[in-house]
Design a protein around this motif. Sequence first.
Motif, PDB file in Angstrom:
ATOM      1  N   ALA A  51      -3.135  -6.240  12.151  1.00 26.79           N
ATOM      2  CA  ALA A  51      -4.259  -6.179  11.215  1.00 26.79           C
ATOM      3  C   ALA A  51      -4.140  -4.997  10.266  1.00 26.79           C
ATOM      4  O   ALA A  51      -4.386  -5.118   9.060  1.00 26.79           O
ATOM      5  CB  ALA A  51      -5.580  -6.114  11.986  1.00 26.79           C
ATOM      6  N   ILE A  52      -3.761  -3.841  10.802  1.00 26.02           N
ATOM      7  CA  ILE A  52      -3.622  -2.646   9.963  1.00 26.02           C
ATOM      8  C   ILE A  52      -2.444  -2.792   9.005  1.00 26.02           C
ATOM      9  O   ILE A  52      -2.530  -2.430   7.822  1.00 26.02           O
ATOM     10  CB  ILE A  52      -3.465  -1.385  10.839  1.00 26.02           C
ATOM     11  N   ALA A  53      -1.328  -3.319   9.498  1.00 35.38           N
ATOM     12  CA  ALA A  53      -0.158  -3.517   8.628  1.00 35.38           C
ATOM     13  C   ALA A  53      -0.486  -4.447   7.468  1.00 35.38           C
ATOM     14  O   ALA A  53      -0.120  -4.190   6.315  1.00 35.38           O
ATOM     15  CB  ALA A  53       1.012  -4.067   9.448  1.00 35.38           C
ATOM     16  N   GLN A  54      -1.188  -5.538   7.755  1.00 33.80           N
ATOM     17  CA  GLN A  54      -1.568  -6.485   6.708  1.00 33.80           C
ATOM     18  C   GLN A  54      -2.521  -5.843   5.707  1.00 33.80           C
ATOM     19  O   GLN A  54      -2.381  -6.005   4.483  1.00 33.80           O
ATOM     20  CB  GLN A  54      -2.241  -7.710   7.329  1.00 33.80           C
ATOM     21  N   ALA A  55      -3.500  -5.062   6.227  1.00 28.24           N
ATOM     22  CA  ALA A  55      -4.472  -4.402   5.347  1.00 28.24           C
ATOM     23  C   ALA A  55      -3.787  -3.404   4.422  1.00 28.24           C
ATOM     24  O   ALA A  55      -4.101  -3.321   3.228  1.00 28.24           O
ATOM     25  CB  ALA A  55      -5.539  -3.697   6.184  1.00 28.24           C
ATOM     26  N   LEU A  56      -2.838  -2.651   4.947  1.00 30.18           N
ATOM     27  CA  LEU A  56      -2.120  -1.673   4.126  1.00 30.18           C
ATOM     28  C   LEU A  56      -1.225  -2.367   3.096  1.00 30.18           C
ATOM     29  O   LEU A  56      -1.124  -1.920   1.950  1.00 30.18           O
ATOM     30  CB  LEU A  56      -1.288  -0.755   5.027  1.00 30.18           C
ATOM     31  N   TYR A  57      -0.568  -3.428   3.515  1.00 27.22           N
ATOM     32  CA  TYR A  57       0.301  -4.180   2.604  1.00 27.22           C
ATOM     33  C   TYR A  57      -0.499  -4.693   1.409  1.00 27.22           C
ATOM     34  O   TYR A  57      -0.048  -4.630   0.262  1.00 27.22           O
ATOM     35  CB  TYR A  57       0.952  -5.334   3.355  1.00 27.22           C
ATOM     36  N   ASP A  58      -1.692  -5.201   1.673  1.00 27.81           N
ATOM     37  CA  ASP A  58      -2.536  -5.737   0.610  1.00 27.81           C
ATOM     38  C   ASP A  58      -3.163  -4.630  -0.234  1.00 27.81           C
ATOM     39  O   ASP A  58      -3.297  -4.778  -1.463  1.00 27.81           O
ATOM     40  CB  ASP A  58      -3.650  -6.601   1.210  1.00 27.81           C
ATOM     41  N   ARG A  59      -3.549  -3.535   0.387  1.00 26.28           N
ATOM     42  CA  ARG A  59      -4.280  -2.471  -0.306  1.00 26.28           C
ATOM     43  C   ARG A  59      -3.387  -1.618  -1.195  1.00 26.28           C
ATOM     44  O   ARG A  59      -3.824  -1.117  -2.235  1.00 26.28           O
ATOM     45  CB  ARG A  59      -4.980  -1.596   0.732  1.00 26.28           C
ATOM     46  N   TYR A  60      -2.142  -1.447  -0.803  1.00 29.12           N
ATOM     47  CA  TYR A  60      -1.225  -0.579  -1.556  1.00 29.12           C
ATOM     48  C   TYR A  60       0.028  -1.360  -1.967  1.00 29.12           C
ATOM     49  O   TYR A  60       1.111  -1.175  -1.404  1.00 29.12           O
ATOM     50  CB  TYR A  60      -0.838   0.643  -0.708  1.00 29.12           C
ATOM     51  N   PRO A  61      -0.097  -2.255  -2.943  1.00 26.71           N
ATOM     52  CA  PRO A  61       1.012  -3.153  -3.300  1.00 26.71           C
ATOM     53  C   PRO A  61       2.220  -2.453  -3.904  1.00 26.71           C
ATOM     54  O   PRO A  61       3.308  -3.037  -3.927  1.00 26.71           O
ATOM     55  CB  PRO A  61       0.365  -4.115  -4.312  1.00 26.71           C
ATOM     56  N   LYS A  62       2.060  -1.228  -4.379  1.00 26.06           N
ATOM     57  CA  LYS A  62       3.179  -0.550  -5.031  1.00 26.06           C
ATOM     58  C   LYS A  62       3.823   0.526  -4.155  1.00 26.06           C
ATOM     59  O   LYS A  62       4.794   1.162  -4.566  1.00 26.06           O
ATOM     60  CB  LYS A  62       2.713   0.077  -6.350  1.00 26.06           C
ATOM     61  N   GLU A  63       3.284   0.740  -2.962  1.00 26.71           N
ATOM     62  CA  GLU A  63       3.832   1.811  -2.125  1.00 26.71           C
ATOM     63  C   GLU A  63       5.065   1.350  -1.359  1.00 26.71           C
ATOM     64  O   GLU A  63       5.108   0.217  -0.845  1.00 26.71           O
ATOM     65  CB  GLU A  63       2.776   2.306  -1.124  1.00 26.71           C
ATOM     66  N   PRO A  64       6.076   2.220  -1.218  1.00 28.75           N
ATOM     67  CA  PRO A  64       7.265   1.876  -0.427  1.00 28.75           C
ATOM     68  C   PRO A  64       6.951   1.899   1.069  1.00 28.75           C
ATOM     69  O   PRO A  64       5.916   2.421   1.503  1.00 28.75           O
ATOM     70  CB  PRO A  64       8.255   2.978  -0.795  1.00 28.75           C
TER      71      PRO A  64
END
Length: 221
Positions: A51-64
């Motif tokens: 859940a956290i990985a998905q939330a971060l992936y969606d929230r920060y689309p430009k971060e490496p």
Amino acid sequence: MKADVAKFVREKLGHQPKDLRLFELALTHASVGTDNYERLEFLGDRVLGHAIAQALYDRYPKEPEGYLSRRYNVLVARETCAEIGRELGIPSLVRLGKQARDDGANQSENVVGDVVEALIGALVIDGGTDAAVQFVGRIWGSHLAEQRKAPKHPKSALQELAAERECKPPVYEVVGRTGAHHHPKFTVRVSVPGLGEATAEGTSKQEAETEAAEALLKQLQ
């Protein structure tokens, strides 16, 4: 107890339980017996990570990936889970054996954090993965919002500082351990030759090392 747990699940987890026994189990420490939260914790830990990985992936689309990993590690850390557990009022509901209760295990970061993950596991079984993921998104929302920049773990930051100043890497040493087996307290000293040293406590070696690294960083700022 059942009424208290049912009210907790409805009001704090936002879920109408079908099988209340699952949530009672999620609040039961191993000191009570073999029927405890450990299997549910195993499941909840994995769902929390997803859940956290998905939330971060969606929230920060430009971060490496490296920056996302920093954020992830803080959000799923035992300290964060325990903080959330205390916000939910979990310590007063944890079922403990007499010795664990006398030792104050319901205040332990390890125990409170484990219960949070076990409750996520109970939500998965009772309400489905979507219910558990929605709960994580709601409860972790403020922690996600507070991360204006990708945090750096204190141990990583201290190691980088030592390298920048051309010193040897930090050395961590357990210098003390107290408390019962299920509620230990570790004392760790970290030292960097040429920079200094600091000592801190934690309910696990990892937590104590993190606290010691943070204490030394503060000295050096």
